[in-house]
Design a protein around this motif. Structure first.
Motif, PDB file in Angstrom:
ATOM      1  N   THR A 135      -1.482  -1.750  -6.291  1.00  0.00           N
ATOM      2  CA  THR A 135      -2.581  -2.559  -6.827  1.00  0.00           C
ATOM      3  C   THR A 135      -2.020  -3.491  -7.894  1.00  0.00           C
ATOM      4  OG1 THR A 135      -3.105  -0.866  -8.483  1.00  0.00           O
ATOM      5  CG2 THR A 135      -4.306  -0.779  -6.400  1.00  0.00           C
ATOM      6  N   VAL A 139      -7.834   3.885  -4.468  1.00  0.00           N
ATOM      7  CA  VAL A 139      -7.009   3.333  -3.388  1.00  0.00           C
ATOM      8  C   VAL A 139      -5.769   4.199  -3.184  1.00  0.00           C
ATOM      9  CG1 VAL A 139      -5.674   1.331  -2.632  1.00  0.00           C
ATOM     10  CG2 VAL A 139      -7.846   0.996  -3.845  1.00  0.00           C
ATOM     11  N   LEU A 141     -13.476  -3.663  -6.630  1.00  0.00           N
ATOM     12  CA  LEU A 141     -12.030  -3.803  -6.479  1.00  0.00           C
ATOM     13  C   LEU A 141     -11.632  -4.015  -5.022  1.00  0.00           C
ATOM     14  CD1 LEU A 141      -9.154  -3.476  -7.906  1.00  0.00           C
ATOM     15  CD2 LEU A 141      -9.242  -1.138  -7.012  1.00  0.00           C
ATOM     16  N   THR A 142     -12.179  -3.192  -4.131  1.00  0.00           N
ATOM     17  CA  THR A 142     -11.764  -3.243  -2.726  1.00  0.00           C
ATOM     18  C   THR A 142     -12.516  -4.290  -1.915  1.00  0.00           C
ATOM     19  OG1 THR A 142     -13.360  -1.515  -2.116  1.00  0.00           O
ATOM     20  CG2 THR A 142     -11.146  -0.810  -2.764  1.00  0.00           C
ATOM     21  N   ASN A 180      -5.279  -5.019  -3.383  1.00  0.00           N
ATOM     22  CA  ASN A 180      -6.096  -3.834  -3.632  1.00  0.00           C
ATOM     23  C   ASN A 180      -6.839  -3.337  -2.396  1.00  0.00           C
ATOM     24  OD1 ASN A 180      -5.412  -4.088  -6.405  1.00  0.00           O
ATOM     25  ND2 ASN A 180      -7.035  -5.586  -6.648  1.00  0.00           N
ATOM     26  N   PRO A 199      -8.485   1.492  -9.123  1.00  0.00           N
ATOM     27  CA  PRO A 199      -7.242   1.464  -8.345  1.00  0.00           C
ATOM     28  C   PRO A 199      -6.755   2.851  -7.933  1.00  0.00           C
ATOM     29  CG  PRO A 199      -7.074  -0.035 -10.209  1.00  0.00           C
ATOM     30  CD  PRO A 199      -8.336   0.753 -10.391  1.00  0.00           C
ATOM     31  N   GLN A 228       0.823  -1.194   0.000  1.00  0.00           N
ATOM     32  CA  GLN A 228       0.000   0.000   0.000  1.00  0.00           C
ATOM     33  C   GLN A 228       0.864   1.254   0.000  1.00  0.00           C
ATOM     34  OE1 GLN A 228      -2.022  -0.888   3.623  1.00  0.00           O
ATOM     35  NE2 GLN A 228      -3.888  -1.608   2.623  1.00  0.00           N
TER      36      GLN A 228
END
Length: 427
Positions: A197, A338, A371-372, A222, A335, A54
């Motif tokens: 990601t 994020v 995605l998350t 992700n 992405p 991250q």
């Protein structure tokens, strides 16, 4: 692809890094982060690496410290470039370069990026203050490729290559440049890919670059940092700027980073905030390099309360203890969401992420949820009643009468023909 997820506490002194590097680390960095603990041994072992980390997790030192260790302990190089780090933006290039220079006073490090005088950068390449050519280069793809094609730089001695923010390199269209750069360096090298990601496109391209890579992850795929408090408010599209102003004035945050999709919109929003009595400025790719640098430094120094930016700052840029990130627009790429909210809650701090969402952004929100893997519920914002209606997906225009259209066209054609005959009479 499932990556191993581990957690453990380890000091830098336990990671087999040379004493010269460990002694120069900032005092607050005695304990390695998860990605540093996982990556450093693998890099030191000479393995290719696909690392998921991250934003704000410490990945610059995760690859940077073992690169420096290898260069310090390599007695075979002849003062040529041994390691190369490719990044997507000049701001990230500067940040990575500065971070590595802090712990590498004994070697030359050069940072190359576009938008500044090439002659000055060429001078840095030829001879740095230590009277030695740089052994490590941090660069954006475009400027580096320019130097390579003009034969002003050689990568023939490169033994280690890092692609930082690898997915962003793809999103920003740099991958063809990356592939061209690879042709200038030895095929027999260690390659490290770091990304927050892992999109399928990146996974496919990464596998072609890496040789039997070790795959590590410091968090689930992700995912979003758990220390971020997220809020998503449903507002009318036309009320977003007013809602943003109200939130900033209500909470009186010391620093707010606002993301918006358009460069022109960023300038307009910053002017509107200033008119409302808020100390704000805009930052995007159309600004001159010096202006961008000065604006970012002013924000980092808390001389500027609100910075309105495009996705130029969504990746890699570190701002100490940034309390709030606000999405005035949701990004079209999931992405990127994020990465944007990852600007806050860095290095264990808590942070707030707010998104102002209108009905027209339903598809973007759906993609972010997918995605998350999280249920991001929209809330009402006090004082901002939603009057816009969700799109039905149907056209508002009444169905056309095709026969009527043909009749009208025939009439127009007849009139035009008659006019031409009048203008150009036949004999």
């Amino acid at each position: 692809m499932q990556l191993p997820l581990l957690a453990h506490i380890m000091k830098f002194s336990d990671l087999n890094l040379c004493a010269e590097i460990v002694s120069k680390l900032p005092a607050k960095l005695s304990v390695a982060t998860d990605i540093q603990r996982l990556a450093i041994p693998e890099v030191l072992a000479g393995k290719d690496l696909l690392a998921l980390a991250q934003t704000g997790s410490g990945k610059t030192y995760a690859y940077g410290l073992p690169l420096l260790h290898t260069i310090i302990n390599d007695n075979t190089h002849s003062g040529e470039i041994c390691a190369l780090v490719l990044v997507p933006t000049r701001e990230l290039a500067l940040q990575v370069g500065e971070a590595l220079k802090l712990v590498s006073a004994s070697m030359g490090i050069t940072v190359l990026y576009g938008g500044v005088d090439k002659a000055e950068q060429l001078k840095q390449l030829e001879q740095n203050p230590l009277q030695r050519k740089p052994q490590l280069v941090v660069a954006t793809p475009g400027r580096l490729l320019d130097f390579l094609r003009q034969q002003q730089l050689s990568l023939s001695s490169v033994k280690q290559l890092v692609l930082d923010e690898a997915d962003r390199l793809i999103e920003m269209g740099f991958w063809p440049d990356v592939e061209s750069i690879l042709e200038f360096m030895p095929a027999n090298r260690q390659t490290l890919l770091f990304s927050a990601t892992l999109a399928p496109e990146l996974n496919d391209k990464a596998l072609k670059l890496l040789n039997n890579p070790k795959k590590i992850a410091a968090q689930a795929l992700n995912s979003v940092v758990s220390d971020i408090n997220e809020s998503l408010y449903l507002v009318n599209k036309g009320d977003k700027a007013r809602a943003l102003t109200a939130l900033i004035k209500q909470h009186q945050w010391s620093q707010v980073l606002v993301f918006i999709n358009g460069r022109d919109d960023a300038d307009k929003l910053a002017k509107r905030l200033v008119k409302a009595g808020i100390n704000a400025a805009a930052l995007h790719g159309d600004k001159e390099h010096l202006q961008r640098q000065q604006t970012l430094e002013a924000f980092k120094a808390c001389e500027l309360q609100v910075l309105v930016t495009t996705d130029l700052l969504s990746r890699g840029i570190h701002i100490d203890a940034l309390p709030v990130v606000i999405n005035l627009d949701l990004p079209s790429s999931a992405p990127v969401y994020v990465h944007r909210i990852g600007r806050t809650a860095r290095a264990g701090d808590n942070g707030i992420a707010i998104s102002l969402v209108c009905h027209g952004e339903a598809d973007s929100l759906k993609a972010i949820k997918l995605l998350t893997g999280r249920d991001l519920k929209l809330e009402a914002l006090d004082g901002f009643e939603v009057t816009d209606k969700p799109s039905s997906g149907e056209s508002k225009r009444a169905p056309r009468d095709k026969k009527a259209n043909r009749r009208s066209q025939n009439k127009r054609s007849a009139k035009e023909f008659a006019a031409k005959r009048t203008k150009f009479p036949t004999k």
